[in-house]
Design a protein around this motif. Structure first.
Motif, short mmCIF file in Angstrom:
data_model
loop_
_atom_site.label_atom_id
_atom_site.label_comp_id
_atom_site.label_asym_id
_atom_site.label_seq_id
_atom_site.Cartn_x
_atom_site.Cartn_y
_atom_site.Cartn_z
N ARG A 200 0.86 -1.19 0.00
CA ARG A 200 0.00 0.00 0.00
C ARG A 200 0.89 1.24 0.00
NH1 ARG A 200 -4.45 -0.48 4.63
NH2 ARG A 200 -5.29 1.31 3.48
N THR A 201 0.57 2.19 -0.84
CA THR A 201 1.37 3.42 -0.92
C THR A 201 0.97 4.40 0.19
OG1 THR A 201 -0.22 4.40 -2.45
CG2 THR A 201 1.64 3.22 -3.42
N VAL A 202 1.93 5.20 0.62
CA VAL A 202 1.69 6.25 1.62
C VAL A 202 2.24 7.57 1.10
CG1 VAL A 202 1.99 6.96 4.02
CG2 VAL A 202 1.93 4.51 3.45
N GLU A 203 1.40 8.60 1.18
CA GLU A 203 1.79 9.93 0.69
C GLU A 203 1.36 11.00 1.69
OE1 GLU A 203 0.93 9.67 -4.03
OE2 GLU A 203 -0.63 8.83 -2.73
N PRO A 204 1.94 12.21 1.58
CA PRO A 204 1.46 13.30 2.43
C PRO A 204 0.07 13.77 1.99
CG PRO A 204 3.66 13.75 1.51
CD PRO A 204 3.08 12.59 0.75
N VAL A 205 -0.76 14.15 2.95
CA VAL A 205 -2.06 14.75 2.63
C VAL A 205 -1.84 15.94 1.70
CG1 VAL A 205 -3.96 16.11 3.60
CG2 VAL A 205 -3.23 14.00 4.75
N GLY A 206 -2.65 16.01 0.63
CA GLY A 206 -2.50 17.11 -0.33
C GLY A 206 -1.57 16.76 -1.48
N PHE A 207 -0.84 15.64 -1.32
CA PHE A 207 0.08 15.19 -2.38
C PHE A 207 -0.15 13.71 -2.67
CE2 PHE A 207 1.86 18.71 -0.10
CZ PHE A 207 2.31 19.56 -1.09
N ASP A 208 -1.42 13.29 -2.54
CA ASP A 208 -1.74 11.87 -2.65
C ASP A 208 -2.23 11.51 -4.06
OD1 ASP A 208 -4.06 13.34 -2.39
OD2 ASP A 208 -5.09 11.81 -1.20
N ASP A 209 -1.42 11.96 -5.03
CA ASP A 209 -1.76 11.68 -6.43
C ASP A 209 -1.87 10.19 -6.70
OD1 ASP A 209 1.06 12.12 -5.80
OD2 ASP A 209 1.47 11.48 -7.85
N ILE A 233 9.46 13.33 -1.19
CA ILE A 233 8.50 12.49 -1.93
C ILE A 233 7.40 13.31 -2.61
CG2 ILE A 233 8.95 10.43 -0.58
CD1 ILE A 233 6.38 10.99 0.99
N LEU A 234 7.71 14.58 -2.91
CA LEU A 234 6.72 15.41 -3.61
C LEU A 234 6.98 15.35 -5.11
CD1 LEU A 234 6.69 18.56 -1.29
CD2 LEU A 234 5.44 16.40 -1.09
N THR A 235 6.09 14.68 -5.83
CA THR A 235 6.23 14.58 -7.29
C THR A 235 4.89 14.95 -7.92
OG1 THR A 235 5.80 12.23 -6.98
CG2 THR A 235 8.07 12.87 -7.36
N PRO A 236 4.92 15.39 -9.18
CA PRO A 236 3.68 15.91 -9.77
C PRO A 236 2.61 14.86 -10.04
CG PRO A 236 5.57 16.26 -11.25
CD PRO A 236 6.10 15.61 -10.01
N ALA A 237 3.03 13.63 -10.40
CA ALA A 237 2.03 12.63 -10.82
C ALA A 237 2.67 11.25 -10.82
CB ALA A 237 1.51 12.97 -12.22
N PRO A 238 1.87 10.19 -10.78
CA PRO A 238 2.43 8.83 -10.88
C PRO A 238 3.19 8.63 -12.18
CG PRO A 238 0.13 8.75 -10.17
CD PRO A 238 0.41 10.17 -10.60
N GLY A 239 4.15 7.72 -12.18
CA GLY A 239 4.93 7.46 -13.38
C GLY A 239 4.16 6.63 -14.39
#
Lengths: 318, 318
Positions: A200-209, A233-239
């Motif tokens: 399961r992926t984990v991202e910051p709230v607001g950056f959960d693309d 771990i702030l990236t614009p979009a999934p690869g």
């Protein structure tokens, strides 16, 4: 991109990357009422899992390669810098000017030439492409690159073996997610070696693309690319390569707040005696504060923490 | 006390203690001009090597034992508390009232009953003896006890194997020294398994009873037993069992200042991403700041750091 590439990358990484421990702590388990296993990739060479993908990619380059270029908020750049240096290759690392000082200094210390750019006004991809063209460098992408994903997947090979040794056959495996290279690599390794472990992926709230994209069934972008302490771990979009893998293999994504990430930094200090940067602590935060399996496994992905930020985390939550 | 007891302890510790990694960092090596290998015992269960000796001693008790007692500034107490709990035994830990709060709280959390005493006015040995007599408990001494030394010696077995894997056959092995249990155990293990590795003790300046005793050829006492940030390794004098071992096997002892220990705490944060308490960082301080072999191996013995003290170390040296 397949499992055989991960096994091949593991062979090239032998003697270069460290087999990092799967830690746990009785008092942490007691405090949160579940068994929490932590894959301590902060102890990896250069302080994050990124060295694995970097070494995998650099070691797969054809003979005669003049040098490499990476664009990175820090950890990927350090991994590429050291991997290139050990191969006798030039490395140029394009970094945002607002990256933590320690990451810029360390990237230079590993022997790379650092080129800074303005995250708000410049396009790092265009800048990198121009440098590659004029100086004959090969771009090592941070996540959307098969050999990089293969290298990160070696984390999954180790988790599969270490979970088995700990008697854990069924569990969520929580992984911090920027573009999804680490997550996709681990998911492929677990599919082959530990099918009872679900990524399961984990991202910051607001950056959960990634979480939103998995729900939507298509790649969605973040509304912003800065504004969290989890800068790594702030990236614009999934690869493009990573998303289909995760669509097939990942469970629902999780988002954690900056404060939860900082609290996880402080808890890792107290109970695990490891240093995590906030972006490297989001999966631990999810293991502790989100609804998961018991036991749960999480990847503590990086430890290149800014000292002032770390002091603040301890002052607030230590 | 002999090597066979260390091998036997290793057998009892299998599956309980963690095989801790031998870390190193390219940028740390470059900054100090030598190769520095760090045995990360801060990652051991309960956060220090003390769990090894505690488990070794508790697991060797005869059937029918009612419970155990330890007097400890913290790490030994935590090790004994957890080892006893996992054996289903009562544990009473006698601690100085000025021990770091986190250590007192953690000792209780591992299930022990904590009895506090005043370091300046009370005699912990007498207090412990009285509790043992009235409550039928077996005293587990912190260092001058053969099964404890045997357990600590398993660190040396691992160092011998890990150094060999790293291609290191000749080097100083620097070990923090209170009463000398860890040092004596490691020295015996290295004598049998890695004769090219020479143990040297490291103590805080002003508390270097072991270094002075080794020079004098007789056990000498410290003038004081408090007044250093390295609270974990302040003991009045070398042990009766440990001193003859070290007299036979150890090289010259080293003393480091409190500021050097705190600087090592900050360098371990930055370059190794591990959390050390000051007493657990003195051997790393000696590796970096004293005249040693190159390569050099040091034991980072404990990571139960007080958050406020750690923040200060980062503010000054991070």
């Amino acid at each position: 991109m397949n499992f055989a590439m991960i096994e091949a990358a593991a062979g090239r990484l032998a003697g270069q990357a460290r087999l990092t421990p799967l830690l746990n702590a009785p008092l942490l388990d007691a405090a949160f009422g579940k068994r929490v296993f932590v894959k301590a990739e902060c102890l990896q060479v250069t302080g994050s899992f990124k060295f694995r993908g970097a070494w995998s990619a650099v070691s797969a380059l054809p003979a005669g390669t003049r040098g490499v270029l990476a664009y990175s908020s820090g950890n990927h750049g350090q991994g590429v810098a050291l991997a290139a240096a050990r191969h006798g290759l030039t490395a140029v690392v394009v970094m945002p000017a607002d990256a933590p000082e320690v990451k810029i200094a360390n990237t230079r210390a590993y022997g790379a030439e650092v080129v800074l750019y303005d995250r708000a006004t410049e396009d790092r991809d265009a800048l990198g492409a121009a440098l590659c063209a004029t100086r004959g460098l090969v771009l090592i992408k941070p996540f959307d690159e098969a050999q990089v994903i293969a290298g990160q997947g070696t984390v999954g090979l180790e988790i599969a073996a270490q979970a088995h040794d700990a008697g854990v056959e069924t569990a969520d495996v929580l992984v911090c997610c920027g573009g999804g290279g680490l997550s996709a690599g681990i998911a492929l390794a677990l599919e082959a070696r530990a099918p009872g472990l679900r990524l399961r992926t984990v991202e910051p709230v607001g950056f959960d693309d990634m979480a939103r994209s998995l729900l939507a069934g298509e790649r969605l972008r973040n509304a912003q690319t800065s504004g969290s302490v989890c800068d790594a771990i702030l990236t614009p979009a999934p690869g493009e390569l990573t998303f289909p893998v995760l669509q097939r293999l990942a469970g629902p994504g999780i988002a954690v707040t900056d404060d939860q990430a900082l609290q996880a930094v402080a808890l890792a200090f107290t109970h695990l005696r490891i240093v995590l940067e906030p972006g490297g602590a989001v999966a631990l935060a999810a293991a502790l504060f989100a609804d998961t399996t018991d036991p749960v496994i999480c990847v503590a992905s990086g430890g290149n923490a800014d000292p002032a930020l770390f002091r603040d985390a301890l002052a607030r939550f230590g």
